[in-house]
Design an enzyme around this catalytic site. Structure first.
Site, PDB file in Angstrom:
ATOM      1  N   LYS A  50      -9.788   3.408   0.640  1.00 41.18           N
ATOM      2  CA  LYS A  50      -9.675   3.676   2.082  1.00 41.18           C
ATOM      3  C   LYS A  50      -9.163   5.095   2.329  1.00 41.18           C
ATOM      4  O   LYS A  50      -9.491   5.707   3.355  1.00 41.18           O
ATOM      5  CB  LYS A  50      -8.794   2.634   2.766  1.00 41.18           C
ATOM      6  CG  LYS A  50      -7.340   2.612   2.319  1.00 41.18           C
ATOM      7  CD  LYS A  50      -6.436   3.484   3.160  1.00 41.18           C
ATOM      8  CE  LYS A  50      -5.027   3.502   2.622  1.00 41.18           C
ATOM      9  NZ  LYS A  50      -4.130   4.371   3.408  1.00 41.18           N
ATOM     10  N   LYS A  68      -0.410   4.077  -3.442  1.00 44.56           N
ATOM     11  CA  LYS A  68      -1.839   3.776  -3.477  1.00 44.56           C
ATOM     12  C   LYS A  68      -2.580   4.883  -4.210  1.00 44.56           C
ATOM     13  O   LYS A  68      -2.177   6.040  -4.153  1.00 44.56           O
ATOM     14  CB  LYS A  68      -2.382   3.657  -2.044  1.00 44.56           C
ATOM     15  CG  LYS A  68      -1.733   2.534  -1.245  1.00 44.56           C
ATOM     16  CD  LYS A  68      -2.042   2.611   0.234  1.00 44.56           C
ATOM     17  CE  LYS A  68      -1.310   1.524   0.993  1.00 44.56           C
ATOM     18  NZ  LYS A  68      -1.510   1.624   2.458  1.00 44.56           N
ATOM     19  N   GLU A  85      -3.038  11.747  -0.961  1.00 47.02           N
ATOM     20  CA  GLU A  85      -3.464  10.991  -2.142  1.00 47.02           C
ATOM     21  C   GLU A  85      -4.974  10.827  -2.216  1.00 47.02           C
ATOM     22  O   GLU A  85      -5.541  10.631  -3.297  1.00 47.02           O
ATOM     23  CB  GLU A  85      -2.788   9.612  -2.137  1.00 47.02           C
ATOM     24  CG  GLU A  85      -2.887   8.861  -3.445  1.00 47.02           C
ATOM     25  CD  GLU A  85      -2.203   9.569  -4.607  1.00 47.02           C
ATOM     26  OE1 GLU A  85      -2.917   9.970  -5.550  1.00 47.02           O
ATOM     27  OE2 GLU A  85      -0.972   9.730  -4.578  1.00 47.02           O
ATOM     28  N   ASN A  94      -4.264  11.655   5.213  1.00 47.78           N
ATOM     29  CA  ASN A  94      -5.615  11.831   4.690  1.00 47.78           C
ATOM     30  C   ASN A  94      -6.585  12.203   5.806  1.00 47.78           C
ATOM     31  O   ASN A  94      -7.433  13.084   5.650  1.00 47.78           O
ATOM     32  CB  ASN A  94      -6.075  10.551   3.984  1.00 47.78           C
ATOM     33  CG  ASN A  94      -5.317  10.308   2.700  1.00 47.78           C
ATOM     34  OD1 ASN A  94      -5.554  10.960   1.691  1.00 47.78           O
ATOM     35  ND2 ASN A  94      -4.381   9.376   2.729  1.00 47.78           N
ATOM     36  N   VAL A 106       1.986  14.678   0.422  1.00 45.47           N
ATOM     37  CA  VAL A 106       0.983  14.364  -0.586  1.00 45.47           C
ATOM     38  C   VAL A 106      -0.238  13.742   0.090  1.00 45.47           C
ATOM     39  O   VAL A 106      -0.113  12.786   0.869  1.00 45.47           O
ATOM     40  CB  VAL A 106       1.548  13.399  -1.646  1.00 45.47           C
ATOM     41  CG1 VAL A 106       0.443  12.949  -2.609  1.00 45.47           C
ATOM     42  CG2 VAL A 106       2.679  14.067  -2.420  1.00 45.47           C
TER      43      VAL A 106
END
Length: 327
Positions: free
Chosen positions: A186, A103, A276, A251, A274
């Site tokens: 998102k 994503k 993102e 996130n 990661v």
């Protein structure tokens, strides 16, 4: 049939284990220790050291070997896709199918993943599988529901059949743009909601950020021709809920750490995966400015990440915006 997976992270590993219930699976990993661990002990020592994988999952560090198979599952971070795939063009033909699990938007080009791959490989058979899904729950076979989107509905149905399980339900869609944008935006919102958690602002703030964030996601997606129903479905609101409200979300965790006062570098190091949402915030911010799309929450998150603004001041500025009708 054997299915290839480019990547060996937590989501790649969970999907490999799921697919291995009905197909043989070949995974690509750069880390030779991960390759050996999967092949010899049937464990991904880096991400799931306590989970035994099925014996029909093999791993390799020779990426060319993966392209002997028809179905290629992409599970590498968005910002690495171009560098990995640009040398693989000779191995693609019209029969190959890429199923994307990643994503985000690419920095510099602002491309969605389908656009990155088309730019490198030309016209390809492409689908994306996305929605509210933690790898840690899928590998334990907890009930999960996602959507598979492709411009070719028959391809989406084929992949639906390959992925569907009694604990993993897959719907189909032809709105690739909506599913890709929902999965990208998102992550930004989850990051911002994590910051509010880190500031100890409570459930009222979280509910407001989720709800107004959905408006931003819809506004952004509509500007690129996405179907609003997609954003109101699994790939949009569904994925936002799971990413914004769980400590399993990288996130959300990174945002919470920044809200608590850690630097971006310290937050990424602590998450150790990661995040993102950070590069995607820059890409969406630049694209929204270019297209004149109003995205106040995204703007404030960008200022915290890239201009050194305090998270507390950003929330205050959001609350002080001009008053308006909700819709």
């Amino acid at each position: 049939m054997e299915i290839s997976i480019i990547g060996s992270g937590s989501w790649a590993t969970a999907i490999a284990n799921l697919l291995s219930e009905s197909q043989d699976v070949l995974m690509y990993a750069r880390d030779i220790n991960v390759v050996n661990s999967i092949n010899e002990n049937h464990i991904n020592i880096k991400y799931f050291p306590d989970e035994k994988l099925r014996k029909n999952i093999r791993a390799t560090s020779n990426i060319e070997e993966l392209f002997e198979n028809k179905y290629i599952v992409n599970a590498i971070p968005t910002q690495n896709i171009r560098s990995v795939y640009e040398n693989l063009n000779p191995f693609f033909d019209e029969n190959k199918v890429i199923i994307n699990l990643s994503k985000g938007l690419e920095l510099n080009t602002h491309f969605r993943i389908s656009e990155i791959l088309k730019d490198i490989l030309g016209d390809i058979n492409y689908a994306i599988v996305s929605g509210p899904s933690h790898a840690e729950e899928v590998i334990k076979k907890m009930p999960t529901t996602l959507v598979c989107a492709s411009n070719d509905i028959n391809l989406a149905k084929d992949i639906q059949d390959i992925f569907n399980r009694d604990y993993f339900r897959v719907y189909t869609s032809t709105d690739v743009i909506g599913v890709e944008i929902g999965g990208s935006v998102k992550n930004i919102l989850a990051f911002g909601i994590g910051m509010a958690d880190g500031l100890s602002y409570g459930d009222n703030s979280k509910a407001a950020l989720i709800t107004r964030g959905i408006h931003e996601m819809e506004r952004f997606a509509r500007s690129f021709g996405a179907d609003e129903k997609t954003i109101n479905g699994l790939a949009g609101i569904g994925d936002l809920i799971v990413t914004a409200t769980s400590n399993l979300s990288r996130n959300n965790r990174a945002g919470r750490l920044i809200g608590e006062g850690y630097s971006i570098e310290e937050s990424i190091a602590k998450v150790n995966m990661v995040v993102e949402g950070i590069p995607t915030t820059r890409a969406v911010y630049e694209l929204s400015k270019e297209k004149n799309i109003e995205m106040p929450i995204t703007y404030e998150i960008y200022k915290v990440l890239f201009e050194g603004k305090s998270a507390h001041q950003s929330v205050k500025d959001l609350m002080a915006r001009d008053l308006k009708n909700e819709y």
